[in-house]
Design a protein around this motif. Sequence first.
Motif, PDB file in Angstrom:
ATOM      1  N   LEU A  90      -4.409  18.780  -3.537  1.00  0.00           N
ATOM      2  CA  LEU A  90      -5.279  18.520  -4.687  1.00  0.00           C
ATOM      3  C   LEU A  90      -5.762  17.074  -4.674  1.00  0.00           C
ATOM      4  N   ALA A  91      -4.845  16.136  -4.450  1.00  0.00           N
ATOM      5  CA  ALA A  91      -5.201  14.713  -4.427  1.00  0.00           C
ATOM      6  C   ALA A  91      -6.154  14.390  -3.285  1.00  0.00           C
ATOM      7  N   ALA A  92      -6.043  15.164  -2.199  1.00  0.00           N
ATOM      8  CA  ALA A  92      -6.920  14.937  -1.048  1.00  0.00           C
ATOM      9  C   ALA A  92      -8.301  15.560  -1.239  1.00  0.00           C
ATOM     10  N   GLY A  93      -8.503  16.248  -2.359  1.00  0.00           N
ATOM     11  CA  GLY A  93      -9.797  16.828  -2.659  1.00  0.00           C
ATOM     12  C   GLY A  93     -10.085  18.146  -1.962  1.00  0.00           C
ATOM     13  N   ARG A  94      -9.028  18.811  -1.489  1.00  0.00           N
ATOM     14  CA  ARG A  94      -9.223  20.073  -0.775  1.00  0.00           C
ATOM     15  C   ARG A  94      -9.275  21.282  -1.709  1.00  0.00           C
ATOM     16  N   ILE A 117      -8.454  27.203  -5.941  1.00  0.00           N
ATOM     17  CA  ILE A 117      -7.152  27.010  -6.571  1.00  0.00           C
ATOM     18  C   ILE A 117      -6.086  26.850  -5.491  1.00  0.00           C
ATOM     19  N   ILE A 118      -5.271  25.825  -5.609  1.00  0.00           N
ATOM     20  CA  ILE A 118      -4.204  25.567  -4.643  1.00  0.00           C
ATOM     21  C   ILE A 118      -2.884  26.043  -5.232  1.00  0.00           C
ATOM     22  N   VAL A 119      -2.122  26.774  -4.437  1.00  0.00           N
ATOM     23  CA  VAL A 119      -0.868  27.338  -4.938  1.00  0.00           C
ATOM     24  C   VAL A 119       0.098  27.521  -3.769  1.00  0.00           C
ATOM     25  N   LEU A 120       1.379  27.567  -4.073  1.00  0.00           N
ATOM     26  CA  LEU A 120       2.401  27.731  -3.045  1.00  0.00           C
ATOM     27  C   LEU A 120       2.346  29.134  -2.438  1.00  0.00           C
ATOM     28  N   ARG A 121       2.338  29.187  -1.129  1.00  0.00           N
ATOM     29  CA  ARG A 121       2.320  30.456  -0.402  1.00  0.00           C
ATOM     30  C   ARG A 121       3.605  31.246  -0.648  1.00  0.00           C
ATOM     31  N   ASN A 122       3.491  32.577  -0.630  1.00  0.00           N
ATOM     32  CA  ASN A 122       4.652  33.467  -0.785  1.00  0.00           C
ATOM     33  C   ASN A 122       5.422  33.213  -2.080  1.00  0.00           C
ATOM     34  N   TYR A 182      18.006  29.489 -14.408  1.00  0.00           N
ATOM     35  CA  TYR A 182      17.038  28.718 -15.189  1.00  0.00           C
ATOM     36  C   TYR A 182      15.687  29.405 -15.139  1.00  0.00           C
ATOM     37  N   ASP A 183      14.781  28.947 -15.986  1.00  0.00           N
ATOM     38  CA  ASP A 183      13.415  29.454 -15.994  1.00  0.00           C
ATOM     39  C   ASP A 183      12.506  28.346 -16.495  1.00  0.00           C
ATOM     40  N   VAL A 184      11.468  28.048 -15.746  1.00  0.00           N
ATOM     41  CA  VAL A 184      10.532  26.985 -16.119  1.00  0.00           C
ATOM     42  C   VAL A 184       9.119  27.538 -16.038  1.00  0.00           C
ATOM     43  N   PRO A 185       8.285  27.263 -17.029  1.00  0.00           N
ATOM     44  CA  PRO A 185       6.912  27.774 -16.989  1.00  0.00           C
ATOM     45  C   PRO A 185       6.064  27.095 -15.919  1.00  0.00           C
ATOM     46  N   SER A 186       4.899  27.652 -15.686  1.00  0.00           N
ATOM     47  CA  SER A 186       3.945  27.100 -14.720  1.00  0.00           C
ATOM     48  C   SER A 186       2.820  26.378 -15.461  1.00  0.00           C
ATOM     49  N   ARG A 187       2.169  25.436 -14.758  1.00  0.00           N
ATOM     50  CA  ARG A 187       1.039  24.713 -15.344  1.00  0.00           C
ATOM     51  C   ARG A 187      -0.068  24.549 -14.314  1.00  0.00           C
ATOM     52  N   PHE A 188      -1.293  24.617 -14.779  1.00  0.00           N
ATOM     53  CA  PHE A 188      -2.436  24.256 -13.953  1.00  0.00           C
ATOM     54  C   PHE A 188      -2.618  22.744 -14.031  1.00  0.00           C
ATOM     55  N   ILE A 189      -3.044  22.148 -12.920  1.00  0.00           N
ATOM     56  CA  ILE A 189      -3.298  20.710 -12.840  1.00  0.00           C
ATOM     57  C   ILE A 189      -4.708  20.513 -12.296  1.00  0.00           C
ATOM     58  N   ALA A 190      -5.466  19.589 -12.897  1.00  0.00           N
ATOM     59  CA  ALA A 190      -6.829  19.313 -12.431  1.00  0.00           C
ATOM     60  C   ALA A 190      -7.221  17.900 -12.845  1.00  0.00           C
ATOM     61  N   LYS A 191      -8.378  17.451 -12.371  1.00  0.00           N
ATOM     62  CA  LYS A 191      -8.910  16.172 -12.813  1.00  0.00           C
ATOM     63  C   LYS A 191      -9.093  16.208 -14.326  1.00  0.00           C
ATOM     64  N   GLU A 192      -8.765  15.123 -14.973  1.00  0.00           N
ATOM     65  CA  GLU A 192      -8.892  15.063 -16.432  1.00  0.00           C
ATOM     66  C   GLU A 192     -10.321  15.385 -16.854  1.00  0.00           C
ATOM     67  N   LEU A 200      -6.327  28.322  -1.826  1.00  0.00           N
ATOM     68  CA  LEU A 200      -5.755  27.556  -0.720  1.00  0.00           C
ATOM     69  C   LEU A 200      -4.242  27.640  -0.856  1.00  0.00           C
ATOM     70  N   LEU A 201      -3.577  28.198   0.150  1.00  0.00           N
ATOM     71  CA  LEU A 201      -2.134  28.374   0.111  1.00  0.00           C
ATOM     72  C   LEU A 201      -1.440  27.213   0.817  1.00  0.00           C
ATOM     73  N   ALA A 202      -0.550  26.539   0.090  1.00  0.00           N
ATOM     74  CA  ALA A 202       0.213  25.429   0.652  1.00  0.00           C
ATOM     75  C   ALA A 202       1.602  25.909   1.053  1.00  0.00           C
ATOM     76  N   ASP A 203       2.182  25.272   2.063  1.00  0.00           N
ATOM     77  CA  ASP A 203       3.482  25.728   2.561  1.00  0.00           C
ATOM     78  C   ASP A 203       4.657  25.157   1.795  1.00  0.00           C
ATOM     79  N   LYS A 204       4.419  24.130   0.983  1.00  0.00           N
ATOM     80  CA  LYS A 204       5.473  23.534   0.169  1.00  0.00           C
ATOM     81  C   LYS A 204       4.906  23.204  -1.211  1.00  0.00           C
ATOM     82  N   GLU A 205       5.774  23.232  -2.211  1.00  0.00           N
ATOM     83  CA  GLU A 205       5.306  22.926  -3.574  1.00  0.00           C
ATOM     84  C   GLU A 205       4.708  21.529  -3.650  1.00  0.00           C
TER      85      GLU A 205
END
Length: 255
Positions: free
Chosen positions: A168-172, A134-139, A108-118, A156-161
């Motif tokens: 992001l919701a926590a404002g980091r 910008i927050i994104v999944l590490r590795n 499969y293949d799915v595109p990526s999207r940026f997410i932010a406050k409206e 900011l690298l997160a360890d899980k998607e």
Amino acid sequence: MIRHLAGAVALALVIATPAFAQNQKVRVGVEGNYPPFSSIAPDGKLQGFDIDIANAICAEMKADCTLVQQEWDGMIPALNAKKFDMIVASMTITDERKKAVDFSDPYYDVPSRFIAKEGAFKDHSPASLKGKKIIVLRNSPRAKFIAENYKDSEVLLADKETNVYLELAAGRGDVALGSAVVSGEAFLKKPEGKGYAQLGPSIRIGAGSGVGIALRKDDAELRQKVNAALKAIRANGTYKKLADKYFDFDVSEGI
């Protein structure tokens, strides 16, 4: 003498034959924290598109499969350490990963999207996100994409998607980059996603590579069987039936 030689050759062939061919037992590495591809159901069982695909491939191969849950960062090391025999965990096929493992054909293949406050940003261009975190999944290919294209932004690298959106919701961070599907299902459709929206059009990172099943480099026989099984479930309608459970678009587009 010839009889002894023939026997020795036969024994050598048995020894050289991979265990998979003898007893058809396969251990499958999965994550369990990437809905709707992989998650834990209320009853504690693994569920999702990746899980269904893994089970369908195993059924097609007539293999006795065991699902082994593994944290994302340790997936490839665990595969090469023979903790399991293949990875079905939405792993994008990249040149860097090909140095360590082999891949099946993409499934499969799915595109990526940026997410932010409206309304927070007019677009997701590097200029608009200059100085922003910008927050994104590490590795991940997305992390590499951000590092190469958003040099004036913090990362900011997160360890899980799923943690990408929790951060992001926590404002980091100011904006997150993740899967177009996962960001919607695991965040925007949830209460914690209220007030957030997808920013700009979707993007394809490494378009054409797709997501594949990772296998050890010395396991060509299993890779061939997996590819044959993937072709079979595409041809017999199983793949579409499974995909339709989770998606309202063709996730095989572009592969």
